[in-house]
Design an enzyme around this catalytic site. Sequence first.
Site, PDB file in Angstrom:
ATOM      1  N   TYR A  53       0.848  -1.190   0.000  1.00  0.00           N
ATOM      2  CA  TYR A  53       0.000   0.000   0.000  1.00  0.00           C
ATOM      3  C   TYR A  53       0.885   1.242   0.000  1.00  0.00           C
ATOM      4  O   TYR A  53       1.696   1.459   0.908  1.00  0.00           O
ATOM      5  CB  TYR A  53      -0.907   0.022   1.231  1.00  0.00           C
ATOM      6  N   SER A 205     -14.001  -3.740   0.854  1.00  0.00           N
ATOM      7  CA  SER A 205     -15.000  -3.047   0.027  1.00  0.00           C
ATOM      8  C   SER A 205     -16.430  -3.378   0.468  1.00  0.00           C
ATOM      9  O   SER A 205     -17.278  -3.753  -0.349  1.00  0.00           O
ATOM     10  CB  SER A 205     -14.819  -3.400  -1.454  1.00  0.00           C
ATOM     11  N   PRO A 206     -16.744  -3.248   1.768  1.00  0.00           N
ATOM     12  CA  PRO A 206     -18.075  -3.629   2.249  1.00  0.00           C
ATOM     13  C   PRO A 206     -19.187  -2.709   1.754  1.00  0.00           C
ATOM     14  O   PRO A 206     -20.366  -3.048   1.878  1.00  0.00           O
ATOM     15  CB  PRO A 206     -17.935  -3.537   3.775  1.00  0.00           C
ATOM     16  N   LEU A 207     -18.821  -1.557   1.179  1.00  0.00           N
ATOM     17  CA  LEU A 207     -19.814  -0.629   0.639  1.00  0.00           C
ATOM     18  C   LEU A 207     -19.859  -0.682  -0.886  1.00  0.00           C
ATOM     19  O   LEU A 207     -20.239   0.295  -1.545  1.00  0.00           O
ATOM     20  CB  LEU A 207     -19.514   0.793   1.115  1.00  0.00           C
ATOM     21  N   GLY A 210     -18.026   1.903  -2.725  1.00  0.00           N
ATOM     22  CA  GLY A 210     -18.634   3.215  -2.540  1.00  0.00           C
ATOM     23  C   GLY A 210     -20.004   3.367  -3.166  1.00  0.00           C
ATOM     24  O   GLY A 210     -20.730   4.321  -2.861  1.00  0.00           O
ATOM     25  N   LEU A 212     -22.757   1.639  -2.744  1.00  0.00           N
ATOM     26  CA  LEU A 212     -23.883   1.428  -1.838  1.00  0.00           C
ATOM     27  C   LEU A 212     -24.186   2.633  -0.952  1.00  0.00           C
ATOM     28  O   LEU A 212     -25.204   2.652  -0.263  1.00  0.00           O
ATOM     29  CB  LEU A 212     -23.626   0.192  -0.964  1.00  0.00           C
ATOM     30  N   GLY A 214     -25.013   5.324  -2.217  1.00  0.00           N
ATOM     31  CA  GLY A 214     -26.019   6.039  -3.002  1.00  0.00           C
ATOM     32  C   GLY A 214     -25.486   7.238  -3.755  1.00  0.00           C
ATOM     33  O   GLY A 214     -26.243   7.930  -4.443  1.00  0.00           O
ATOM     34  N   LYS A 215     -24.185   7.490  -3.667  1.00  0.00           N
ATOM     35  CA  LYS A 215     -23.634   8.701  -4.275  1.00  0.00           C
ATOM     36  C   LYS A 215     -23.692   8.687  -5.799  1.00  0.00           C
ATOM     37  O   LYS A 215     -23.592   9.745  -6.446  1.00  0.00           O
ATOM     38  CB  LYS A 215     -22.198   8.929  -3.806  1.00  0.00           C
TER      39      LYS A 215
END
Length: 325
Positions: A53, A205-207, A210, A212, A214-215
């Site tokens: 990283y 990446s649980p969203l 990004g 999820l 809603g953006k």
Amino acid sequence: MEQRHLGRTGLRVSRLGLGTLTWGRDTDEHDAAEQLKAFWDAGGTLVDTADVYGGGEAEYLLGQLMENLVPRRDLIVSTKAGGVPDPDRRTDGSRGHLLAALDASLARLGTDYVDLWQLHAFDPHTPLEESLHALDIAVRSGRARYVGVSDFCGWQLAKAGTWQLSGDRTRLAGTQMEYSLLQRGVEREVLPAALDLGIGLLPSSPLGRGVLTGKYRHGTPADSRGGSEALAPFVEPYLDEAASRIVEAVTTAADGLAATPLQVALAWVRDRPGVTAPIIGARNAQQLTAALSVESLSLPDEIFRALDDVSAPVHHYPDHDWSTL
């Protein structure tokens, strides 16, 4: 923040983890410090990084912050080795490379040990038992307290986990895999193997990268990952019609619960069977604080089931009993 055991081990970690993928690259020292302080103040303990990283800068930055901001003893530090910046060979699971990488990680982190050390990916060019031997050496030498793997498919995880349970070896504590309402592939074989072997799942990446939150419902914000030339290909697979239906369902559930789509999506994956701690990657402390607010939310059973249904992947033979097909 609630603490959970990582797999069938005595290691307890916060049920949300802080990711550092962008540290030292897109996230500077000031923003990283604000994130770590907010995470620590909220009771978070698990901080996930890797030797690749930021080309090692993420580990170095975390080490500086542990020296000057948050006590080392208050954190569960997880790092990875095996990824290499070589287009012809993305992974190097040789024992020599792994142990040298661990020593370099410890130097950058400014610590004598890591709490969790993971193989970053499966290396098809190195015998698996050689890679796993490096994990045993790390634990026996005191350089790692617990070990795990990352991005191993079902048969790879089952083979590695079973091998480590035989003889005088160190059992695998965790496996890190992408998992969200938009990516439920781990439910086919990885999650059943992890549950059977007592290995805790750490979703990355649980969203849904990004999506999820809603953006992206009404377009692509210029300051988002999807609006970035470098990261747009990372987000694009989750901007299709099927993903849109799931995002709308999450938004509807959020409206009914007086919550945000982010909170609903994160609560869903956090409380799935076998999950120990989703790893949250945020651009800044404000984003992270919004994610940490999910600690007060538990989804009602009917919402949980509705989201299960709308996002259910199609699994046929051999994942289900052939007699029911």
